[in-house]
Design a protein around this motif. Sequence first.
Motif, PDB file in Angstrom:
ATOM      1  N   THR A 240       0.836  -1.200   0.000  1.00  0.00           N
ATOM      2  CA  THR A 240       0.000   0.000   0.000  1.00  0.00           C
ATOM      3  C   THR A 240       0.873   1.253   0.000  1.00  0.00           C
ATOM      4  O   THR A 240       2.016   1.235   0.468  1.00  0.00           O
ATOM      5  N   GLY A 241       0.321   2.317  -0.568  1.00  0.00           N
ATOM      6  CA  GLY A 241       1.034   3.592  -0.638  1.00  0.00           C
ATOM      7  C   GLY A 241       2.191   3.602  -1.618  1.00  0.00           C
ATOM      8  O   GLY A 241       3.089   4.435  -1.512  1.00  0.00           O
ATOM      9  N   GLN A 242       2.149   2.714  -2.613  1.00  0.00           N
ATOM     10  CA  GLN A 242       3.273   2.560  -3.521  1.00  0.00           C
ATOM     11  C   GLN A 242       2.950   3.033  -4.942  1.00  0.00           C
ATOM     12  O   GLN A 242       1.810   2.954  -5.387  1.00  0.00           O
ATOM     13  N   ARG A 243       3.981   3.510  -5.621  1.00  0.00           N
ATOM     14  CA  ARG A 243       3.914   3.741  -7.065  1.00  0.00           C
ATOM     15  C   ARG A 243       4.570   2.553  -7.730  1.00  0.00           C
ATOM     16  O   ARG A 243       5.749   2.278  -7.538  1.00  0.00           O
ATOM     17  N   ILE A 244       3.808   1.817  -8.518  1.00  0.00           N
ATOM     18  CA  ILE A 244       4.299   0.601  -9.169  1.00  0.00           C
ATOM     19  C   ILE A 244       4.262   0.849 -10.668  1.00  0.00           C
ATOM     20  O   ILE A 244       3.203   1.108 -11.249  1.00  0.00           O
ATOM     21  N   GLU A 245       5.422   0.811 -11.302  1.00  0.00           N
ATOM     22  CA  GLU A 245       5.497   1.087 -12.736  1.00  0.00           C
ATOM     23  C   GLU A 245       5.426  -0.193 -13.544  1.00  0.00           C
ATOM     24  O   GLU A 245       6.145  -1.159 -13.271  1.00  0.00           O
ATOM     25  N   ALA A 246       4.553  -0.205 -14.514  1.00  0.00           N
ATOM     26  CA  ALA A 246       4.408  -1.335 -15.439  1.00  0.00           C
ATOM     27  C   ALA A 246       4.764  -0.816 -16.827  1.00  0.00           C
ATOM     28  O   ALA A 246       3.887  -0.398 -17.586  1.00  0.00           O
TER      29      ALA A 246
END
Length: 252
Positions: A240-246
Amino acid sequence: MNTKIALITGASRGLGKNIAMHLAAQGVGIIGTYHSRADEARVLEDDIARSGGRAVMLQLDMGNSAGFGAFSQELKAILTKTFSCERFDFLVNNAGIGLYADIADTTEQQFDQLFNIHLKGPFFLTQKLLPLINDGGRIINISTGLTRFCSPGLAAYATMKGGLEVLTHYQAKELGARGISVNALAPGAIETDFGGGLVRDNQEINQQISSATALGRVGLPDDIGGAVAALLSDGTHWITGQRIEASGGVLI
Protein backbone atom coordinates in the motif's frame (compact mmCIF):
# COMPACT_ATOMS: atom_id res chain seq x y z
CA MET A 1 -17.07 -16.98 -0.84
CA ASN A 2 -18.76 -13.72 -1.75
CA THR A 3 -18.09 -12.32 -5.21
CA LYS A 4 -15.81 -9.30 -5.26
CA ILE A 5 -17.04 -6.22 -7.11
CA ALA A 6 -14.91 -3.65 -8.88
CA LEU A 7 -15.80 -0.14 -10.02
CA ILE A 8 -13.63 0.94 -12.95
CA THR A 9 -13.88 4.44 -14.37
CA GLY A 10 -13.39 4.83 -18.10
CA ALA A 11 -14.08 1.14 -18.70
CA SER A 12 -15.68 1.23 -22.15
CA ARG A 13 -12.41 1.29 -24.07
CA GLY A 14 -8.62 1.12 -23.88
CA LEU A 15 -6.96 0.17 -20.63
CA GLY A 16 -10.18 0.41 -18.63
CA LYS A 17 -11.89 -2.15 -20.84
CA ASN A 18 -8.91 -4.48 -20.62
CA ILE A 19 -8.81 -4.16 -16.84
CA ALA A 20 -12.52 -5.00 -16.70
CA MET A 21 -12.06 -8.08 -18.86
CA HIS A 22 -9.14 -9.36 -16.77
CA LEU A 23 -11.01 -8.90 -13.50
CA ALA A 24 -14.20 -10.43 -14.88
CA ALA A 25 -12.19 -13.49 -15.98
CA GLN A 26 -11.20 -13.89 -12.32
CA GLY A 27 -14.84 -13.88 -11.24
CA VAL A 28 -15.01 -10.22 -10.17
CA GLY A 29 -18.31 -8.43 -10.76
CA ILE A 30 -17.80 -5.30 -12.87
CA ILE A 31 -19.35 -1.87 -12.63
CA GLY A 32 -17.78 0.38 -15.22
CA THR A 33 -18.25 3.97 -16.25
CA TYR A 34 -18.23 5.63 -19.64
CA HIS A 35 -18.43 9.25 -20.66
CA SER A 36 -20.24 9.37 -24.00
CA ARG A 37 -19.76 6.11 -25.92
CA ALA A 38 -22.79 4.15 -24.78
CA ASP A 39 -22.46 1.72 -27.70
CA GLU A 40 -18.98 0.65 -26.60
CA ALA A 41 -20.20 0.35 -23.02
CA ARG A 42 -22.95 -2.04 -24.10
CA VAL A 43 -20.43 -4.12 -26.04
CA LEU A 44 -18.36 -4.60 -22.87
CA GLU A 45 -21.45 -5.61 -20.90
CA ASP A 46 -22.31 -8.20 -23.56
CA ASP A 47 -18.74 -9.51 -23.83
CA ILE A 48 -18.51 -10.11 -20.09
CA ALA A 49 -21.99 -11.66 -19.96
CA ARG A 50 -21.07 -14.10 -22.74
CA SER A 51 -18.05 -15.12 -20.69
CA GLY A 52 -20.27 -15.92 -17.74
CA GLY A 53 -19.62 -12.74 -15.75
CA ARG A 54 -21.71 -9.79 -14.67
CA ALA A 55 -21.14 -6.20 -15.73
CA VAL A 56 -23.09 -2.96 -15.57
CA MET A 57 -21.97 0.23 -17.28
CA LEU A 58 -22.99 3.64 -15.93
CA GLN A 59 -22.57 7.07 -17.49
CA LEU A 60 -20.22 9.41 -15.61
CA ASP A 61 -18.44 12.63 -16.51
CA MET A 62 -15.22 12.55 -14.50
CA GLY A 63 -14.68 16.21 -15.28
CA ASN A 64 -17.88 17.29 -13.51
CA SER A 65 -17.65 16.64 -9.78
CA ALA A 66 -21.10 18.15 -9.25
CA GLY A 67 -22.55 14.91 -10.62
CA PHE A 68 -20.74 12.58 -8.23
CA GLY A 69 -23.47 12.65 -5.59
CA ALA A 70 -26.13 11.48 -8.02
CA PHE A 71 -23.73 8.88 -9.39
CA SER A 72 -23.11 7.45 -5.93
CA GLN A 73 -26.85 7.05 -5.44
CA GLU A 74 -27.17 5.32 -8.81
CA LEU A 75 -24.27 3.07 -7.90
CA LYS A 76 -25.87 2.17 -4.57
CA ALA A 77 -29.05 1.14 -6.36
CA ILE A 78 -27.11 -0.99 -8.86
CA LEU A 79 -25.22 -2.74 -6.07
CA THR A 80 -28.51 -3.71 -4.46
CA LYS A 81 -30.38 -4.63 -7.63
CA THR A 82 -27.69 -6.44 -9.62
CA PHE A 83 -25.25 -7.72 -7.00
CA SER A 84 -27.49 -8.02 -3.91
CA CYS A 85 -25.07 -6.11 -1.69
CA GLU A 86 -24.51 -2.63 -0.33
CA ARG A 87 -20.80 -2.10 -0.96
CA PHE A 88 -18.07 -2.89 -3.44
CA ASP A 89 -14.45 -3.97 -3.01
CA PHE A 90 -12.18 -2.45 -5.65
CA LEU A 91 -12.05 1.09 -7.06
CA VAL A 92 -9.87 1.67 -10.12
CA ASN A 93 -9.54 5.36 -10.98
CA ASN A 94 -8.65 4.94 -14.63
CA ALA A 95 -10.66 7.43 -16.73
CA GLY A 96 -8.59 10.01 -18.56
CA ILE A 97 -7.80 11.87 -21.73
CA GLY A 98 -4.58 12.65 -23.55
CA LEU A 99 -3.23 16.07 -24.44
CA TYR A 100 -0.09 16.87 -26.41
CA ALA A 101 0.95 20.51 -26.05
CA ASP A 102 4.21 22.18 -25.12
CA ILE A 103 4.19 24.27 -21.94
CA ALA A 104 4.36 27.44 -24.03
CA ASP A 105 1.25 26.42 -25.97
CA THR A 106 -0.93 24.87 -23.24
CA THR A 107 -4.07 26.93 -22.60
CA GLU A 108 -5.72 27.43 -19.23
CA GLN A 109 -8.79 25.67 -20.60
CA GLN A 110 -6.72 22.60 -21.48
CA PHE A 111 -4.98 22.68 -18.10
CA ASP A 112 -8.29 22.93 -16.24
CA GLN A 113 -9.79 20.08 -18.25
CA LEU A 114 -6.87 17.80 -17.38
CA PHE A 115 -7.03 18.88 -13.74
CA ASN A 116 -10.74 18.17 -13.47
CA ILE A 117 -10.54 14.72 -15.03
CA HIS A 118 -7.21 13.42 -13.73
CA LEU A 119 -6.90 14.92 -10.25
CA LYS A 120 -9.99 16.69 -8.95
CA GLY A 121 -12.22 13.93 -10.32
CA PRO A 122 -10.46 11.00 -8.60
CA PHE A 123 -10.10 13.02 -5.37
CA PHE A 124 -13.77 13.83 -4.99
CA LEU A 125 -15.21 10.68 -6.59
CA THR A 126 -13.22 8.56 -4.14
CA GLN A 127 -14.35 10.82 -1.30
CA LYS A 128 -17.98 10.40 -2.32
CA LEU A 129 -17.67 6.62 -2.68
CA LEU A 130 -15.85 5.91 0.60
CA PRO A 131 -19.07 4.88 2.40
CA LEU A 132 -19.70 2.30 -0.34
CA ILE A 133 -16.23 0.69 -0.28
CA ASN A 134 -15.86 -2.36 1.93
CA ASP A 135 -13.36 -2.27 4.77
CA GLY A 136 -10.35 -4.21 3.57
CA GLY A 137 -10.97 -3.06 0.01
CA ARG A 138 -8.50 -1.72 -2.54
CA ILE A 139 -8.02 1.44 -4.56
CA ILE A 140 -5.77 1.67 -7.60
CA ASN A 141 -5.06 5.04 -9.19
CA ILE A 142 -3.81 4.79 -12.77
CA SER A 143 -0.84 7.12 -13.20
CA THR A 144 1.83 7.20 -15.92
CA GLY A 145 5.51 6.52 -16.47
CA LEU A 146 5.75 10.20 -17.42
CA THR A 147 5.99 11.14 -13.74
CA ARG A 148 9.46 9.50 -13.76
CA PHE A 149 10.75 10.38 -17.24
CA CYS A 150 9.91 13.32 -19.48
CA SER A 151 8.50 13.54 -22.99
CA PRO A 152 8.02 17.04 -24.44
CA GLY A 153 4.40 18.01 -24.95
CA LEU A 154 3.06 16.10 -21.95
CA ALA A 155 3.91 18.45 -19.08
CA ALA A 156 0.34 19.29 -18.06
CA TYR A 157 -0.83 15.67 -18.27
CA ALA A 158 2.13 14.39 -16.24
CA THR A 159 1.69 17.15 -13.66
CA MET A 160 -1.83 15.91 -12.90
CA LYS A 161 -0.62 12.34 -12.60
CA GLY A 162 2.15 13.48 -10.27
CA GLY A 163 -0.53 14.98 -8.06
CA LEU A 164 -2.46 11.71 -8.23
CA GLU A 165 0.58 9.83 -6.98
CA VAL A 166 0.88 12.16 -3.99
CA LEU A 167 -2.83 11.68 -3.35
CA THR A 168 -2.22 7.92 -3.39
CA HIS A 169 0.17 8.24 -0.42
CA TYR A 170 -2.33 10.27 1.57
CA GLN A 171 -5.22 7.96 0.76
CA ALA A 172 -3.15 4.98 1.87
CA LYS A 173 -2.33 6.72 5.16
CA GLU A 174 -5.84 7.93 5.91
CA LEU A 175 -7.73 4.81 4.80
CA GLY A 176 -5.34 2.33 6.39
CA ALA A 177 -7.44 2.29 9.56
CA ARG A 178 -10.20 0.66 7.50
CA GLY A 179 -7.80 -1.89 6.03
CA ILE A 180 -8.06 -0.28 2.59
CA SER A 181 -4.86 -0.43 0.56
CA VAL A 182 -4.17 2.23 -2.06
CA ASN A 183 -1.55 2.10 -4.79
CA ALA A 184 -0.71 3.93 -8.01
CA LEU A 185 -0.01 1.88 -11.13
CA ALA A 186 2.08 3.76 -13.70
CA PRO A 187 1.91 2.33 -17.25
CA GLY A 188 4.58 3.10 -19.80
CA ALA A 189 3.71 3.63 -23.47
CA ILE A 190 0.82 1.33 -24.44
CA GLU A 191 -0.67 0.46 -27.83
CA THR A 192 -4.19 1.86 -27.46
CA ASP A 193 -6.22 4.66 -29.06
CA PHE A 194 -5.21 6.96 -26.16
CA GLY A 195 -3.88 10.28 -27.42
CA GLY A 196 -5.11 9.51 -30.91
CA GLY A 197 -3.37 6.13 -31.05
CA LEU A 198 0.08 7.72 -31.42
CA VAL A 199 2.05 4.86 -29.86
CA ARG A 200 0.00 2.20 -31.64
CA ASP A 201 -0.14 3.75 -35.11
CA ASN A 202 3.12 5.69 -35.51
CA GLN A 203 5.72 3.04 -36.25
CA GLU A 204 8.67 5.41 -35.85
CA ILE A 205 7.59 6.39 -32.34
CA ASN A 206 6.72 2.78 -31.54
CA GLN A 207 10.22 1.66 -32.53
CA GLN A 208 11.93 4.48 -30.64
CA ILE A 209 10.17 3.49 -27.44
CA SER A 210 10.78 -0.22 -28.03
CA SER A 211 14.51 0.36 -28.45
CA ALA A 212 14.62 2.20 -25.10
CA THR A 213 12.71 -0.56 -23.27
CA ALA A 214 14.42 -3.44 -21.47
CA LEU A 215 11.84 -5.97 -22.69
CA GLY A 216 12.19 -4.71 -26.26
CA ARG A 217 8.67 -3.56 -27.11
CA VAL A 218 5.98 -1.09 -26.13
CA GLY A 219 3.24 -2.21 -23.82
CA LEU A 220 -0.03 -3.90 -24.75
CA PRO A 221 -3.35 -3.45 -22.95
CA ASP A 222 -3.06 -6.97 -21.54
CA ASP A 223 0.14 -5.94 -19.78
CA ILE A 224 -1.79 -3.40 -17.75
CA GLY A 225 -5.02 -5.35 -17.29
CA GLY A 226 -2.97 -8.25 -15.99
CA ALA A 227 -0.97 -6.00 -13.66
CA VAL A 228 -4.11 -4.49 -12.12
CA ALA A 229 -5.65 -7.94 -11.67
CA ALA A 230 -2.47 -9.08 -9.94
CA LEU A 231 -2.44 -6.05 -7.63
CA LEU A 232 -6.02 -6.82 -6.63
CA SER A 233 -5.34 -10.48 -5.90
CA ASP A 234 -5.47 -11.87 -2.36
CA GLY A 235 -1.69 -12.00 -1.92
CA THR A 236 -0.97 -8.29 -2.41
CA HIS A 237 -3.04 -6.59 0.28
CA TRP A 238 0.08 -5.75 2.33
CA ILE A 239 1.30 -3.53 -0.51
CA THR A 240 0.00 0.00 0.00
CA GLY A 241 1.03 3.59 -0.64
CA GLN A 242 3.27 2.56 -3.52
CA ARG A 243 3.91 3.74 -7.06
CA ILE A 244 4.30 0.60 -9.17
CA GLU A 245 5.50 1.09 -12.74
CA ALA A 246 4.41 -1.34 -15.44
CA SER A 247 6.53 -0.17 -18.37
CA GLY A 248 8.67 -3.11 -19.46
CA GLY A 249 11.70 -1.28 -18.11
CA VAL A 250 11.59 1.78 -20.33
CA LEU A 251 14.45 4.26 -19.83
CA ILE A 252 16.09 2.40 -16.96
